[in-house]
Design an enzyme around this catalytic site. Structure first.
Site, PDB file in Angstrom:
ATOM      1  N   HIS A  81       0.842  -1.205   0.000  1.00 14.56           N
ATOM      2  CA  HIS A  81       0.000   0.000   0.000  1.00 14.56           C
ATOM      3  C   HIS A  81       0.875   1.252   0.000  1.00 14.56           C
ATOM      4  O   HIS A  81       1.227   1.763   1.065  1.00 14.56           O
ATOM      5  CB  HIS A  81      -0.897  -0.005   1.237  1.00 14.56           C
ATOM      6  CG  HIS A  81      -1.755  -1.227   1.346  1.00 14.56           C
ATOM      7  ND1 HIS A  81      -1.268  -2.442   1.784  1.00 14.56           N
ATOM      8  CD2 HIS A  81      -3.065  -1.423   1.065  1.00 14.56           C
ATOM      9  CE1 HIS A  81      -2.246  -3.332   1.766  1.00 14.56           C
ATOM     10  NE2 HIS A  81      -3.346  -2.747   1.334  1.00 14.56           N
ATOM     11  N   GLY A 183      -3.695  -3.757  11.509  1.00 13.56           N
ATOM     12  CA  GLY A 183      -4.050  -4.310  10.193  1.00 13.56           C
ATOM     13  C   GLY A 183      -5.558  -4.446  10.127  1.00 13.56           C
ATOM     14  O   GLY A 183      -6.192  -3.886   9.232  1.00 13.56           O
ATOM     15  N   LEU A 185      -8.626  -2.983  10.746  1.00 11.20           N
ATOM     16  CA  LEU A 185      -8.872  -1.563  11.008  1.00 11.20           C
ATOM     17  C   LEU A 185      -9.693  -1.368  12.280  1.00 11.20           C
ATOM     18  O   LEU A 185     -10.585  -2.156  12.585  1.00 11.20           O
ATOM     19  CB  LEU A 185      -9.562  -0.925   9.803  1.00 11.20           C
ATOM     20  CG  LEU A 185      -8.650  -0.806   8.571  1.00 11.20           C
ATOM     21  CD1 LEU A 185      -9.469  -0.502   7.318  1.00 11.20           C
ATOM     22  CD2 LEU A 185      -7.588   0.254   8.782  1.00 11.20           C
ATOM     23  N   GLY A 225     -10.863   4.269   7.359  1.00 11.82           N
ATOM     24  CA  GLY A 225     -11.365   2.948   7.750  1.00 11.82           C
ATOM     25  C   GLY A 225     -11.363   2.779   9.262  1.00 11.82           C
ATOM     26  O   GLY A 225     -12.310   2.240   9.843  1.00 11.82           O
ATOM     27  N   HIS A 330      -4.110   3.080  -3.377  1.00 10.67           N
ATOM     28  CA  HIS A 330      -4.257   2.559  -2.014  1.00 10.67           C
ATOM     29  C   HIS A 330      -3.494   1.250  -1.825  1.00 10.67           C
ATOM     30  O   HIS A 330      -2.698   1.133  -0.909  1.00 10.67           O
ATOM     31  CB  HIS A 330      -5.742   2.356  -1.676  1.00 10.67           C
ATOM     32  CG  HIS A 330      -5.953   1.430  -0.529  1.00 10.67           C
ATOM     33  ND1 HIS A 330      -5.938   1.856   0.772  1.00 10.67           N
ATOM     34  CD2 HIS A 330      -6.133   0.077  -0.478  1.00 10.67           C
ATOM     35  CE1 HIS A 330      -6.110   0.819   1.573  1.00 10.67           C
ATOM     36  NE2 HIS A 330      -6.230  -0.276   0.839  1.00 10.67           N
ATOM     37  N   SER A 452     -22.981  -9.653  37.508  1.00  7.99           N
ATOM     38  CA  SER A 452     -23.338 -11.022  37.116  1.00  7.99           C
ATOM     39  C   SER A 452     -22.096 -11.885  36.930  1.00  7.99           C
ATOM     40  O   SER A 452     -22.073 -13.051  37.315  1.00  7.99           O
ATOM     41  CB  SER A 452     -24.108 -11.012  35.795  1.00  7.99           C
ATOM     42  OG  SER A 452     -25.288 -10.279  35.922  1.00  7.99           O
ATOM     43  N   GLU A 486     -18.367  -4.241  24.382  1.00  9.94           N
ATOM     44  CA  GLU A 486     -17.521  -5.434  24.498  1.00  9.94           C
ATOM     45  C   GLU A 486     -16.315  -5.401  23.564  1.00  9.94           C
ATOM     46  O   GLU A 486     -15.207  -5.789  23.941  1.00  9.94           O
ATOM     47  CB  GLU A 486     -18.342  -6.708  24.218  1.00  9.94           C
ATOM     48  CG  GLU A 486     -19.381  -7.044  25.277  1.00  9.94           C
ATOM     49  CD  GLU A 486     -20.693  -6.289  25.082  1.00  9.94           C
ATOM     50  OE1 GLU A 486     -20.796  -5.511  24.106  1.00  9.94           O
ATOM     51  OE2 GLU A 486     -21.609  -6.474  25.896  1.00  9.94           O
ATOM     52  N   ASP A 543     -33.135 -17.489  29.949  1.00 10.55           N
ATOM     53  CA  ASP A 543     -32.955 -16.316  29.093  1.00 10.55           C
ATOM     54  C   ASP A 543     -33.235 -16.630  27.624  1.00 10.55           C
ATOM     55  O   ASP A 543     -33.339 -15.720  26.800  1.00 10.55           O
ATOM     56  CB  ASP A 543     -31.531 -15.764  29.229  1.00 10.55           C
ATOM     57  CG  ASP A 543     -31.422 -14.782  30.385  1.00 10.55           C
ATOM     58  OD1 ASP A 543     -32.440 -14.149  30.718  1.00 10.55           O
ATOM     59  OD2 ASP A 543     -30.327 -14.662  30.953  1.00 10.55           O
ATOM     60  N   HIS A 547     -29.282 -16.015  24.588  1.00 14.01           N
ATOM     61  CA  HIS A 547     -28.271 -15.945  25.636  1.00 14.01           C
ATOM     62  C   HIS A 547     -27.569 -17.280  25.887  1.00 14.01           C
ATOM     63  O   HIS A 547     -26.812 -17.404  26.841  1.00 14.01           O
ATOM     64  CB  HIS A 547     -28.897 -15.417  26.934  1.00 14.01           C
ATOM     65  CG  HIS A 547     -29.103 -13.928  26.905  1.00 14.01           C
ATOM     66  ND1 HIS A 547     -29.784 -13.312  25.885  1.00 14.01           N
ATOM     67  CD2 HIS A 547     -28.688 -12.934  27.738  1.00 14.01           C
ATOM     68  CE1 HIS A 547     -29.795 -12.000  26.100  1.00 14.01           C
ATOM     69  NE2 HIS A 547     -29.130 -11.751  27.219  1.00 14.01           N
ATOM     70  N   ARG A 594     -22.925 -20.247  35.451  1.00 13.24           N
ATOM     71  CA  ARG A 594     -23.841 -19.483  36.296  1.00 13.24           C
ATOM     72  C   ARG A 594     -24.361 -20.362  37.425  1.00 13.24           C
ATOM     73  O   ARG A 594     -24.560 -19.915  38.545  1.00 13.24           O
ATOM     74  CB  ARG A 594     -25.025 -18.974  35.468  1.00 13.24           C
ATOM     75  CG  ARG A 594     -25.973 -18.115  36.304  1.00 13.24           C
ATOM     76  CD  ARG A 594     -27.202 -17.669  35.546  1.00 13.24           C
ATOM     77  NE  ARG A 594     -28.140 -18.757  35.309  1.00 13.24           N
ATOM     78  CZ  ARG A 594     -29.454 -18.602  35.126  1.00 13.24           C
ATOM     79  NH1 ARG A 594     -29.972 -17.386  35.136  1.00 13.24           N
ATOM     80  NH2 ARG A 594     -30.243 -19.618  34.898  1.00 13.24           N
TER      81      ARG A 594
HETATM   82  C1  LIG Z   1     -11.539  -4.720   9.840  1.00 15.88           C
HETATM   83  C2  LIG Z   1     -10.996  -4.556   8.450  1.00 15.88           C
HETATM   84  N1  LIG Z   1     -11.840  -4.589   7.409  1.00 15.88           N
HETATM   85  C3  LIG Z   1     -11.374  -4.492   6.147  1.00 15.88           C
HETATM   86  C4  LIG Z   1     -10.039  -4.355   5.909  1.00 15.88           C
HETATM   87  C5  LIG Z   1      -9.511  -4.316   4.479  1.00 15.88           C
HETATM   88  N2  LIG Z   1      -9.055  -2.945   4.186  1.00 15.88           N
HETATM   89  C6  LIG Z   1      -7.772  -2.618   4.231  1.00 15.88           C
HETATM   90  S1  LIG Z   1      -7.534  -0.976   4.012  1.00 15.88           S
HETATM   91  C7  LIG Z   1      -9.190  -0.702   3.820  1.00 15.88           C
HETATM   92  C8  LIG Z   1      -9.774   0.669   3.642  1.00 15.88           C
HETATM   93  C9  LIG Z   1      -8.847   1.656   3.168  1.00 15.88           C
HETATM   94  O1  LIG Z   1      -9.305   2.939   3.378  1.00 15.88           O
HETATM   95  P1  LIG Z   1      -8.646   3.857   4.461  1.00 15.88           P
HETATM   96  O2  LIG Z   1      -8.843   3.263   5.784  1.00 15.88           O
HETATM   97  O3  LIG Z   1      -9.153   5.220   4.262  1.00 15.88           O
HETATM   98  O4  LIG Z   1      -7.116   3.788   4.123  1.00 15.88           O
HETATM   99  P2  LIG Z   1      -6.364   4.552   2.943  1.00 15.88           P
HETATM  100  O5  LIG Z   1      -7.026   4.191   1.661  1.00 15.88           O
HETATM  101  O6  LIG Z   1      -6.463   5.993   3.235  1.00 15.88           O
HETATM  102  O7  LIG Z   1      -4.974   4.024   3.034  1.00 15.88           O
HETATM  103  C10 LIG Z   1      -9.894  -1.891   3.919  1.00 15.88           C
HETATM  104  C11 LIG Z   1     -11.356  -1.980   3.756  1.00 15.88           C
HETATM  105  C12 LIG Z   1      -9.187  -4.326   7.032  1.00 15.88           C
HETATM  106  N3  LIG Z   1      -7.871  -4.213   6.914  1.00 15.88           N
HETATM  107  N4  LIG Z   1      -9.688  -4.396   8.279  1.00 15.88           N
END
Ligand SMILES: Cc1ncc(C[n+]2csc(CCOP(=O)(O)OP(=O)(O)O)c2C)c(N)n1
Length: 612
Positions: A81, A183, A185, A225, A330, A452, A486, A543, A547, A594
């Site tokens: 990237h 990684g 996001l 993201g 990207h 709980s 959570e 529940d 649950h 429980r």
């Molecule tokens: C939880 C999650 N979902 C999906 C991805 C796959 N993924 C990697 S980068 C990205 C989005 C990129 O957009 P942005 O966060 O704005 O990064 P930029 O393009 O600015 O580098 C996605 C969907 C990931 N890494 N983590």
């Protein structure tokens, strides 16, 4: 436009571009602005450190070097990237060269500022920084630094290769200088809340009059993201509530994700959302403006009581003639000819992996010099602290080494055989209290289910973790109220664990699903987070099916590296807790009932420690 939208939010913290001083404004220009208070402007200029041309050129060289490293790494690996590191190089430079309190010689220094690249896909940015800064490698077991570099130029050339120090996404306990694995996001930003909590906890617990041993800040770079992911919303909400003024998220507002423009998927005013969370929000309208970025970071350092979001407008793949501002920049190499053309635009020689000596000198001359001085001063202070507060200093030594106090298990008592028995959540509560009383840095809480799950620490001194001004607790408290969040609870615990603390957290087992990403990451990162899941199995019959955790045990057991325990009675709970407390690199899932379970007569049956 997004620009207009944010300005129109009515947020008084957002400074419109025209009202900001940027660069060295010559007098003639100042006179031209009749509506500007010239006296005020003049006095402001007095405090400014004017950057001379030579320094500005060197700043630019480091920034361009970082950009070219990113392009070259991705081109060499033929995947990765490149666009975001190219855009964010000036942001990272302002932070690392001018602000971050970090000594590359000792990346384990306890009071270092933490840096998290939450958008882990932009990993070549942190690898370039680690290389240029000269961060030393560490021996993972001894936790001591060595003379060798964490990332050499050769390592950069092996980006994304098997066993490389520069894997596709940054990995904790693999590359020195990487504070947490990112990684997926949203995880990094949420981890950073745990790190900021840890900083507050250390300060409140160990600082003494005249001894400010802990005051570190947590700096995060977050992408679109990261801020779209729900976990970041939970974490930001809690960070604002807890008034973590030592935390800053720098949002790369480049308006590009994988599918295209962010406008396809999001239309809320993010800045206003953060103001509602109780954050201070600043804006830098140009990611290339190193001075404006520095000033925004200085404003963050002066902020008391609120976390800070810095909105930085950037252009993905800045400078690339045909790829800038496109989503194709990207996640794919730019191509040889685009790389060469971009280097020409930067005024950079068309050579691969070029790192001129001037770049190293200029970068290290700022960061390493500042960080080295701070760490030396801290070391001296620590010696005086040790003389005056030997018990506390010894505890800090243990925390740093990942060890336990000698007598950590002294409160533990066996349970007598009892045919009536007790629920393992109940014996779990007793055992957790036994252990936590003996390990002063074991702390945690629940997602609103402590009554709980029975995970409240009740011994004297185990207060609630709350901002002191609320009067409901303090930052040295060991009981956390995560709210019904959570996912963030799990990620925050991981952030506390990478900071040396021993966190636990609890919810109903059925909601372990909500925490799967951080649980999985605790196993990948090899950190000893403790996940307490009560109300196991069909014992929660009344529940109903929503649950009843049916497939959850299999899910937990299927996570490589996660140690899942389902003790059958109170004494197995005790032995399990004693066992997992000794873990240094293994997370544990603790599955508790429980309903009451017979406390077995161990004179008839095997020892409760037997299966361990
Ligand atoms: C939880 C999650 N979902 C999906 C991805 C796959 N993924 C990697 S980068 C990205 C989005 C990129 O957009 P942005 O966060 O704005 O990064 P930029 O393009 O600015 O580098 C996605 C969907 C990931 N890494 N983590």
């Amino acid at each position: 436009s997004r620009h207009a939208r944010i300005k129109g939010s009515g947020a008084r913290h957002l400074v419109p571009r025209a009202h900001r001083i940027s660069g060295n404004v010559p007098c003639t220009t100042m006179k031209a602005h009749q509506n500007v208070d010239l006296d005020l402007l003049f006095h402001k200029a007095k405090d400014r450190k004017f950057v001379d041309k030579e320094t500005a050129e060197k700043d630019n060289m480091v920034v361009n070097c970082l950009r070219c490293i990113a392009m070259d790494c991705v081109q060499e690996a033929n995947s990765g990237h490149p666009g975001t590191p190219m855009a964010l190089a000036p942001v990272a430079y302002a932070l690392w060269a001018r602000i971050l309190k970090y000594d590359p010689i000792d990346p384990q220094w306890m009071n270092r500022d933490r840096f998290v690249l939450s958008c882990g896909h932009a990993s070549t940015l942190i690898y370039g920084l680690i290389h240029l800064a000269g961060v030393r490698n560490i021996m993972p077991e001894q936790m001591t630094s060595t003379d060798e570099l964490s990332i050499t130029l050769d390592d950069l050339k092996k980006f994304r290769q098997h066993e490389s120090r520069c894997p596709g996404h940054p990995e904790y306990r693999w590359t020195a200088g990487v504070e947490t694995t990112t990684g997926p996001l949203g995880q990094g930003v949420a981890n950073s809340v745990g790190m900021a909590i840890a900083s507050k906890w250390y300060a409140a617990t160990y600082n003494k009059e005249g001894f400010e041993m802990f005051n570190y800040n947590v700096y995060v770079i977050a992408s679109d993201g990261d801020l779209q992911e729900g976990v970041s919303h939970e974490a930001a909400s809690l960070a604002g509530h807890l008034r973590l003024d030592n935390l800053v998220w720098i949002w790369d507002n480049n308006q590009i994700t994988i599918e295209g423009n962010t406008a396809w998927a999001i239309s809320e005013d993010v800045a206003t959302r953060f103001i509602a969370y109780g954050w201070n929000v600043l804006r830098v309208g140009d990611a290339n403006d190193v001075d404006a970025l520095t000033r925004a970071l200085e404003v963050f350092k002066r902020e008391k009581q609120r976390p800070t979001l810095i909105v930085v407008d950037s252009h993905i793949a800045w400078g690339a003639p045909t790829k800038q501002d496109t989503f194709s920049a990207h996640g794919a190499p730019l191509g040889e000819s685009e790389v060469s053309a971009t280097k020409r635009i930067y005024g950079w020689p068309d050579e691969k992996f070029l790192v001129p000596e001037t770049v190293l000198e200029h970068f290290r001359g700022q960061m390493a010099a500042r960080g080295g001085k701070s760490r030396e001063a801290w070391k001296e202070l620590m010696e005086k602290y040790r003389a005056q507060y030997p018990k506390e200093a010894a505890q800090l030594d243990l925390i740093k080494a990942g060890k336990l106090p000698d007598d950590w298990a002294k409160h533990c008592k066996e349970f007598a055989a009892d045919p009536k028995g007790m629920a393992t959540r109940q014996s779990g509560s007793i055992c957790l209290n036994y252990i936590a009383e003996g390990v002063p840095w074991m702390l945690g809480g629940s997602a609103d289910l402590s009554t709980s799950c029975l995970t409240t620490l009740k011994f004297p001194g185990a207060d609630d973790f709350m901002p002191p001004m609320t009067g409901w607790g303090n930052y040295s408290g060991r009981n956390f109220h995560f709210g019904i969040r959570e996912h963030a609870m799990g990620s925050i615990c991981n952030g506390m664990a990478v900071s040396g603390l021993r966190p636990f957290c609890s919810t109903f087992m059925v909601f372990s699903d909500y925490m799967k990403p951080p649980v999985r990451l605790s196993a990948i990162m090899e950190i000893p987070s403790i996940w307490v899941y009560t109300h196991d199995s069909i014992g929660v019959g009344e529940d109903g099916p929503t649950h009843q955790p049916i497939e959850h045990l299999a899910m937990l057991r299927s996570i490589p590296g996660l140690h899942t325990y389902r003790p059958c009675d109170a004494n197995e709970v005790l032995e399990m807790y004693k066992h997992i407390t000794t873990y240094k690199h293994e997370p544990a899932a603790v599955v508790l009932s429980r309903q009451p379970l017979v406390t077995l007569d161990r004179t008839k049956y095997g020892s409760a420690a037997g299966p361990l």
